[in-house]
Design a protein around this motif. Sequence first.
Motif, PDB file in Angstrom:
ATOM      1  N   ASN A  13     -28.864 -61.632  75.607  1.00  0.00           N
ATOM      2  CA  ASN A  13     -29.823 -60.719  74.977  1.00  0.00           C
ATOM      3  C   ASN A  13     -30.445 -59.728  75.960  1.00  0.00           C
ATOM      4  N   TYR A  56     -38.472 -53.347  72.840  1.00  0.00           N
ATOM      5  CA  TYR A  56     -37.291 -53.917  73.496  1.00  0.00           C
ATOM      6  C   TYR A  56     -36.198 -54.241  72.496  1.00  0.00           C
ATOM      7  N   VAL A  57     -36.554 -54.852  71.379  1.00  0.00           N
ATOM      8  CA  VAL A  57     -35.563 -55.338  70.419  1.00  0.00           C
ATOM      9  C   VAL A  57     -35.181 -54.272  69.404  1.00  0.00           C
ATOM     10  N   SER A  58     -36.192 -53.671  68.757  1.00  0.00           N
ATOM     11  CA  SER A  58     -35.915 -52.752  67.655  1.00  0.00           C
ATOM     12  C   SER A  58     -35.672 -51.326  68.114  1.00  0.00           C
ATOM     13  N   PRO A  67     -40.272 -59.279  74.459  1.00  0.00           N
ATOM     14  CA  PRO A  67     -39.144 -59.790  73.671  1.00  0.00           C
ATOM     15  C   PRO A  67     -39.220 -61.303  73.550  1.00  0.00           C
TER      16      PRO A  67
END
Length: 627
Positions: A191, A225-227, A154
């Motif tokens: 985050n 991790y993000v999407s 990330p």
Amino acid sequence: MRTVSFRTKTLIAAPGIAVLPLSSYAVTIGGIDYTVERLGGIGSAGDFTQPTYITQAPGDNNNLYIVERREDGNAGSLGRIVRFDQDAGTQSTFLDVAGQLNQDGGILTVAFHPDFQNNGLLYTTQVVGSESRVVEYDANNGFSSRTLLAYDQPPAGVLHTVNWVGFQPGSSGDELFVLTGDGGFQANNGNFDPAIIENTGSPYGKLLTLDTTANYTNPVTGLDYVSGTGTSLSTDSRASVIANGFRNPYRGAFDDNGGLFIGDVGFQTTEEISYITAAQIDSAAVEDFGWVAREGSVATPTAGVGGPKGPNDIDPVFDYLHNGIDAGTVDYTGDTTIRGASITSGYLINGRIWFGDFVTGEVYSGAWDGAAVSDVTRHDLDLEAEVNDNIQFVVSFGTDNEDNLYIVKFGNAFFPGANTGEIFKLTANIPDPNYTLSYDAGTGELLVDTLGGDLTAYLIRGSGFLEENHSQLLAGVITSDDDELAEADPLGTAANGVFSLGNVLPTNLSLAAFQTLITQGEYTTANGEPVSAFELAYLATTGDLDLDGDVDDADFGLAFAAFTGPDSGPSSNPDADLDGDGDVDDADFALAFAAFTGPLAAANVPEPTSLALLSAAGLLGLRRRRA
């Protein structure tokens, strides 16, 4: 019948056998004398540039392989593995991927395939761009490579990446173990996503295995991790999640029983050593080591994150606090004499688990009883005095094929210059065995081979392993629970050759259970009794190829893997050649089928209670005897 031998560090009281003299060494740790030396010398080929890891390839007891980060201000210099020739005291480049890596860690660790001498395969952890990778290289084919695992870090920076790879002892090489960090966002960052660590579809904060025999035209990725996109690990047959709940598990090390020690770098409060047993690794359950709700043995001090221990979470076997943390404030009840900020855990050597702290430069070991760490002792000051050198910025530990211990010093600063990294080697002075003590898994019998010497007495202390009025150990002796047995003249005269102590142990103990049984308990020595080292041997039931105390599907799997058919040459696994005719064929399978027992019911596997051989040096453990 298959025999597996081990050399013990336990000394058995045996009047009539002379004590082997010990040479004079400057460092004594856990009752064992060690030499400590620096590889190479000051200004010689023993100097390394930001070394991060050290290991040895199977089948080669001379060369050491040292991973160098090699950051000298030029990102193009990242990523080299050095081969250090101990006999010659020289080094050469083994693998150099400079120019291919462009982020912080370069190559982080390397693991050689168990059959490396034949197939030339090795595995590295590395970071390329913002991607964590596990890459296989073929040294027999110009270091051609394929990527087994590749997942994005990330946008927190390249932190808490893929850290370590290794093979379980006795592995065929089909299963590569991998430790991964949680992605790098700090737990107090908005985050940060705790759920991704618990998600068995993601690669973050995990202990994984990868099937090295599978096709990797496209690597394993896991969920991003993000999407959240990508192929879930839970649906990718090439990967398995063994455990989660890790923050930054920087180093791992297997013990001889197949359990794994894991050094997990902490957040704001503690540094920890965790341990997962071989049975937990083999189970279908995904184990949880508690991060992010717990940091070590205490609640993570972050609003909305920290909390009580989960019902199935596994506590560390040892942790220690950061500087400035008040134990009472965080409800910490462990060892408050050690403080640090960045753990690197090491190996179980001679019954002690080694670890250090990168920030403080301190080096420790603690006695390991299979469940907890005790008698934690600091060693760096004594080691420095012996080698007249500073041991600081300890980034890793390592071992070789002969169970020597290595301490890796990153350099003389947090980001040191060239040629300031050092490697220190500790070699234990273990006397050669005077005789062999053997356990027959088929009968429970203990046998003694005096190896040509004389044995006039022995001492065994039993607690629970001997039933009331069990069979006689020797003529005229009836044993009972909690007996201490002292035989002054076991056979009427001094014993010379092989003789039996009787069927005093349960049958079909696994290798791990036998090792635990023989090394647990209270160790004392009667006054004035000389001691003698001994070799410990395990005589497996025919067909028990994995030494787990039964002959089941797993043993047949090993036998099939070694199958060569008649007259087709020697097997790659000679232990599967049960009839000793040079191949693994139908005749061997017939012998294995004759011994088939199926999986043992839990009730049939005795709990390791405590058999103690009286010792002059304390509980020192076992190590596998290397060729």
